[in-house]
Design a protein around this motif. Structure first.
Motif, short mmCIF file in Angstrom:
data_model
loop_
_atom_site.label_atom_id
_atom_site.label_comp_id
_atom_site.label_asym_id
_atom_site.label_seq_id
_atom_site.Cartn_x
_atom_site.Cartn_y
_atom_site.Cartn_z
N TYR A 87 -5.13 3.68 13.06
CA TYR A 87 -4.77 5.11 13.05
C TYR A 87 -6.01 6.01 13.09
N ASP A 104 3.78 1.86 13.82
CA ASP A 104 4.41 2.63 14.90
C ASP A 104 5.62 1.94 15.51
N GLY A 130 3.39 10.69 9.63
CA GLY A 130 4.13 9.81 10.52
C GLY A 130 5.42 10.46 10.99
N ASP A 159 -1.13 12.39 12.36
CA ASP A 159 -1.74 11.46 11.41
C ASP A 159 -2.47 12.22 10.31
N TRP A 189 5.45 7.17 17.42
CA TRP A 189 5.13 7.83 16.15
C TRP A 189 6.05 7.36 15.04
N LYS A 191 6.65 5.81 12.24
CA LYS A 191 6.12 5.19 11.02
C LYS A 191 6.30 6.15 9.85
#
Length: 204
Positions: A87, A104, A130, A159, A189, A191
């Protein structure tokens, strides 16, 4: 202003009831209930020392005392151990580490030990980044009936950690709860990264 300490407790009979009920629900609900039972079956009584910033767990491991399913692990910026991803540019977390649930393109769940909300609880706050949103996020679930007393699914495609809070918790003081963090989305994206979970009183 202060953060509070909660005592983790076990309610295995209640959790078993939720598992039986979940047999007639969707796979996601059933999986959550089974993980809740695993928490009760494998844990002893613990003090959860808030704030939770995941600094006491090795990189790439499920947080100490938590129960994880799928690629959920404590990570730090640039790490790639186990399910961790680098990241690039990630910032805004507390300390050196954070909890990465699902990364992800994976999906995962992390569940805290059962604990009691303190008598002087006012709200719970945490940092999150996230983009996983509907069906994914941070949940505070009451053990008595399985209800969600906090739902935070507002992910953002960045992030950068930002603060989110569960308000109006005073009416739930003394109740047994768990923290459930879920990533049910697999996308660029998709997460849920969480850090710095705090129990706060009214002056906090």
């Amino acid at each position: 202003a202060c953060c509070l300490v909660a005592m983790a407790v076990l309610s295995q009979e209640v959790l078993q009831t939720h598992v039986m009920t979940a047999q007639h629900s969707g796979a996601e609900a059933k999986g959550d209930a089974e993980l809740l039972l695993a928490v009760a079956s494998s844990s002893n009584q613990h003090d959860l020392d808030f704030p939770l910033s995941f600094e006491d767990t090795l990189e790439g491991q499920c947080p100490h005392l938590w129960t994880c399913s799928g690629p959920a692990a404590v990570c730090f910026p640039g790490s790639s151990s186990g399910p961790c991803r680098p990241y690039p540019g990630i910032r805004g977390h507390d300390g050196k580490q954070f909890l990465d649930v699902g990364n992800d393109f994976g999906t995962a769940t992390a569940i805290s030990p059962v604990f009691k909300l303190p008598q002087n609880i006012h709200r719970l706050c945490f940092r999150r980044c996230g983009g996983a949103d509907k069906g994914s996020g941070f949940y505070l679930k009451r053990i008595l009936d399985g209800s969600e007393i906090c739902v935070a699914e507002n992910g953002r495609d960045v992030d950068v950690f930002s603060e989110q809070c569960c308000h109006d918790l005073a009416k739930h003081a003394g109740e047994e709860v768990i923290i459930l963090i879920r990533d049910a989305q697999s996308s660029g994206w998709g997460k849920v990264l969480v850090d710095d979970i705090r129990l706060l009183d009214s002056s906090g």
